[in-house]
Scaffold this active site. Structure first.
Site, PDB file in Angstrom:
ATOM      1  N   MET A 149     -15.132 -24.782  15.701  1.00  0.00           N
ATOM      2  CA  MET A 149     -14.120 -25.837  15.771  1.00  0.00           C
ATOM      3  C   MET A 149     -12.752 -25.274  16.120  1.00  0.00           C
ATOM      4  O   MET A 149     -12.082 -25.762  17.019  1.00  0.00           O
ATOM      5  CB  MET A 149     -14.035 -26.589  14.433  1.00  0.00           C
ATOM      6  CG  MET A 149     -15.129 -27.601  14.195  1.00  0.00           C
ATOM      7  SD  MET A 149     -15.509 -28.698  15.562  1.00  0.00           S
ATOM      8  CE  MET A 149     -14.148 -29.829  15.556  1.00  0.00           C
ATOM      9  N   VAL A 202     -11.050 -24.746   8.701  1.00  0.00           N
ATOM     10  CA  VAL A 202     -11.809 -23.840   7.836  1.00  0.00           C
ATOM     11  C   VAL A 202     -12.997 -24.594   7.237  1.00  0.00           C
ATOM     12  O   VAL A 202     -13.224 -25.762   7.528  1.00  0.00           O
ATOM     13  CB  VAL A 202     -10.922 -23.235   6.719  1.00  0.00           C
ATOM     14  CG1 VAL A 202      -9.775 -22.437   7.330  1.00  0.00           C
ATOM     15  CG2 VAL A 202     -10.375 -24.302   5.770  1.00  0.00           C
ATOM     16  N   GLU A 239     -15.654 -26.745   5.285  1.00  0.00           N
ATOM     17  CA  GLU A 239     -15.502 -28.126   4.806  1.00  0.00           C
ATOM     18  C   GLU A 239     -15.749 -28.219   3.293  1.00  0.00           C
ATOM     19  O   GLU A 239     -16.761 -28.748   2.843  1.00  0.00           O
ATOM     20  CB  GLU A 239     -16.487 -29.002   5.598  1.00  0.00           C
ATOM     21  CG  GLU A 239     -16.414 -30.485   5.369  1.00  0.00           C
ATOM     22  CD  GLU A 239     -15.165 -31.182   5.891  1.00  0.00           C
ATOM     23  OE1 GLU A 239     -15.183 -32.402   5.957  1.00  0.00           O
ATOM     24  OE2 GLU A 239     -14.163 -30.524   6.211  1.00  0.00           O
ATOM     25  N   LYS A 285      -9.920 -25.724   1.295  1.00  0.00           N
ATOM     26  CA  LYS A 285      -8.757 -26.406   1.882  1.00  0.00           C
ATOM     27  C   LYS A 285      -7.541 -26.241   0.960  1.00  0.00           C
ATOM     28  O   LYS A 285      -6.414 -26.078   1.430  1.00  0.00           O
ATOM     29  CB  LYS A 285      -9.025 -27.908   2.069  1.00  0.00           C
ATOM     30  CG  LYS A 285     -10.306 -28.240   2.825  1.00  0.00           C
ATOM     31  CD  LYS A 285     -10.155 -28.161   4.322  1.00  0.00           C
ATOM     32  CE  LYS A 285     -11.365 -28.727   5.041  1.00  0.00           C
ATOM     33  NZ  LYS A 285     -11.504 -28.277   6.414  1.00  0.00           N
ATOM     34  N   SER A 337     -13.806 -33.623   8.274  1.00  0.00           N
ATOM     35  CA  SER A 337     -14.595 -34.733   8.822  1.00  0.00           C
ATOM     36  C   SER A 337     -14.933 -35.775   7.761  1.00  0.00           C
ATOM     37  O   SER A 337     -15.286 -36.895   8.090  1.00  0.00           O
ATOM     38  CB  SER A 337     -15.882 -34.203   9.446  1.00  0.00           C
ATOM     39  OG  SER A 337     -16.580 -33.420   8.517  1.00  0.00           O
ATOM     40  N   HIS A 363      -9.141 -35.148  13.054  1.00  0.00           N
ATOM     41  CA  HIS A 363     -10.577 -34.878  13.082  1.00  0.00           C
ATOM     42  C   HIS A 363     -11.068 -34.781  14.518  1.00  0.00           C
ATOM     43  O   HIS A 363     -11.283 -35.790  15.182  1.00  0.00           O
ATOM     44  CB  HIS A 363     -11.326 -35.978  12.300  1.00  0.00           C
ATOM     45  CG  HIS A 363     -12.806 -35.802  12.326  1.00  0.00           C
ATOM     46  ND1 HIS A 363     -13.685 -36.873  12.257  1.00  0.00           N
ATOM     47  CD2 HIS A 363     -13.572 -34.690  12.423  1.00  0.00           C
ATOM     48  CE1 HIS A 363     -14.928 -36.400  12.322  1.00  0.00           C
ATOM     49  NE2 HIS A 363     -14.884 -35.094  12.428  1.00  0.00           N
ATOM     50  N   ASN A 378     -17.921 -41.234  10.869  1.00  0.00           N
ATOM     51  CA  ASN A 378     -18.964 -40.688  10.007  1.00  0.00           C
ATOM     52  C   ASN A 378     -19.355 -41.635   8.878  1.00  0.00           C
ATOM     53  O   ASN A 378     -20.477 -41.603   8.400  1.00  0.00           O
ATOM     54  CB  ASN A 378     -18.539 -39.324   9.436  1.00  0.00           C
ATOM     55  CG  ASN A 378     -18.668 -38.224  10.478  1.00  0.00           C
ATOM     56  OD1 ASN A 378     -19.315 -38.414  11.500  1.00  0.00           O
ATOM     57  ND2 ASN A 378     -18.040 -37.087  10.243  1.00  0.00           N
TER      58      ASN A 378
END
Length: 400
Positions: free
Chosen positions: A11, A87, A89, A94, A116, A137, A187
Site C-alpha cells: 500500500m 502500516v 491494520e 496505528k 480500511s 482509504h 467495505n
C-alpha cells in the site's frame, strides 16, 4: 507541497507512486533498512515495467525516483504538509504511529490514515490535534485503482477536508467522502454481499456457480475469486473481530473452515479454488466442493438448486439494502456517492450505473418485495430491510 508516507509495503509503495506521478516529493519512512530497500525496488520495478511497455520514458522514471527521500527516522517528517500512514491494520500499531506523528509533525500538517475499517475518530484521539486527522482509504493496487474514500472524522476540520479533496484531483483519484463507521461505504457493503455468498454455499451453491452468475451480470470478479485475490485471511481477521464485538451477528462459518486449512488464496496457491504455480487461473477444487457439502450436512442445511437469478439478486440487493442504511445514517451524503464507490473501486458493471441506480432501474418496489421474500428463507435474519428503502418502495420513490 510535500508528502510523507509511512510504510513501504504494497500500500505505502502504491500511494507513494501516485504523488511521484504528480511531481510531488515524498519522504518514505520505514522501520528497517531492508523493508525500505524492498519498497524502493518494487516502485522502481513498477516504473520499469511501464518503460518496457513504452508508457514511460527513462528520463521520467529517473525524475520520479529522484523525488523520493527514503528514511528510517521520524525526524525527517517535520516539513511534510501531508503525512499518510500505511502500516499494519491494527489499532495498537496505528496508536504508536499517531502519537509519534503528534510529536514531530509541524502545526497544521494533515495526518491521514489509510485504514480500511478502523475507527478514524479513535485514531484522531491518539493526537492532540484531532481536527487535522482524516482517513484516506486507498484501494489496492493503490497506483492503479481510481477510488479514494475520504473519511471525515467528527473533529476533521473543513479546510482539511477541502484540501484532501483537492489533493485527490491532483493525483487523479475519484474521491468520495464517507462518515465514520465500520468499513466506511465500500467495505461495509461488501461485507453483507460476502455474507450472502457464503450462505448460498451452505444452502446449495458452489463457488464457481456463484462467481459465474455475478460475472455474467457484469462484475469484474465474483466474490470467491475476489477473496482469493485479496487473501482469505483478511476476511478471517475481520470476522474474528466481529465475533467479539457483535456476538449477535450471524455468519456462515464455512469460510473460517477454509482458512483453518491454510487455504488463503492465490498467495498460498490454494483458496476457494486451486492455482497452478505462476498462473492466476482459478481452477474449481473438488476438495473445497466436498468440504462445502459436508459443512451443509453438519449445519443441518438442506442443499437445493439455487438459480443464477437468485444469486444475482441476493448479492446485489445485499449491497443496495446496506447502502440504504448508510444513507439513513448520513455516512454517505447521496446515493450517487455510493454508486461511484462501487463503479471505481469494486468492479460493479459500469453500464448498470452502480448498485443504487440499478435498484432504481429495477424499481424499488420489486427490490423490497424480493428482500422480504429472502427474509422468509433459511438464513433470512440477515435481511432487515432498511426503513428508507421500504418507505421509498411504498411511495414509488427512488434513491436518485
Amino acid at each position: 507541497q510535500t508528502v510523507a508516507v509511512i510504510g513501504a509495503g504494497t500500500m505505502g509503495g502504491g500511494i507513494t507512486m501516485n504523488f511521484l506521478n504528480a511531481g510531488v516529493p515524498v519522504t518514505l519512512l520505514e522501520t528497517k533498512q531492508e523493508a525500505l530497500d524492498r519498497g524502493l525496488a518494487t516502485i522502481r520495478k513498477n516504473y520499469e515495467a511501464q518503460v518496457k511497455k513504452g508508457k514511460l520514458t527513462q528520463e521520467k522514471l529517473d525524475a520520479r525516483m529522484a523525488l523520493i527521500s527514503p528514511t528510517l527516522s521520524y525526524d525527517d517528517l517535520k516539513q511534510a504538509d501531508l503525512i499518510i500512514e500505511a502500516v499494519f491494520e491494527e489499532l495498537g500499531v496505528k496508536e504508536q504511529v499517531f502519537k509519534r506523528l503528534d510529536e514531530v509533525a509541524k502545526p497544521g500538517a494533515i495526518l491521514a490514515s489509510n485504514t480500511s475499517t478502523l475507527d478514524v475518530d479513535k485514531i484522531a484521539a491518539f493526537t492532540k490535534r484531532p481536527q487535522d486527522v482524516v482517513g484516506l482509504h486507498f484501494f489496492s493496487p493503490a497506483n492503479v485503482m481510481k477510488l479514494l474514500e475520504v473519511v471525515r472524522g467528527k473533529e476533521t476540520a473543513k479546510d482539511v477536508l477541502a484540501t484532501v479533496m483537492q489533493v485527490a484531483k491532483k493525483i487523479r483519484k475519484t474521491a468520495v467522502v464517507s462518515g465514520v463507521c465500520d468499513g466506511f461505504i465500500g467495505n461495509r457493503m461488501i461485507e453483507q454481499y460476502v455474507r450472502q455468498a457464503l450462505y448460498m454455499l451452505e444452502e446449495g451453491a458452489l463457488p464457481a456457480q456463484v462467481d459465474r452468475a455475478i460475472e455474467k451480470f457484469g462484475f469484474a470478479m465474483g466474490p470467491f475469486r475476489m477473496s482469493d485475490l485479496a487473501g482469505n485471511d483478511i476476511g478471517w481477521a475481520i470476522r474474528k473481530r466481529r465475533y467479539q464485538e457483535h456476538p449477535d451477528m450471524k455468519y456462515s462459518k464455512i469460510a473460517d473452515r477454509l482458512c483453518e486449512t491454510g487455504r488463503f488464496g492465490q498467495k498460498t496457491g490454494a483458496g476457494w479454488y486451486d492455482y497452478k504455480a505462476g498462473e492466476r487461473n482459478a481452477l474449481p477444487s473438488k476438495l473445497v466442493d466436498d468440504m462445502i457439502v459436508a459443512y451443509s450436512k453438519e449445519a443441518g442445511a438442506e442443499r437445493r438448486k439455487i438459480s443464477d437469478e437468485e444469486i444475482v439478486e441476493r448479492l446485489v440487493y445485499a449491497l443496495v439494502n446496506e447502502g440504504a442504511k448508510i444513507l439513513e445514517e448520513g455516512i454517505a451524503s447521496k446515493a450517487s456517492d455510493i454508486d461511484m464507490v462501487y463503479l471505481t473501486g469494486y468492479g460493479f458493471p459500469l453500464w448498470r450505473g452502480g448498485p443504487m441506480l440499478y435498484a432504481d432501474t429495477v424499481g424499488l418496489y420489486n427490490v423490497a418485495r424480493s428482500i422480504r421474500r429472502y427474509a422468509q428463507q433459511p438464513n433470512g435474519d440477515a435481511w432487515q430491510i432498511a426503513s428508507s428503502l421500504a418507505k421509498r418502495a411504498e411511495n414509488g420513490g427512488a434513491f436518485n
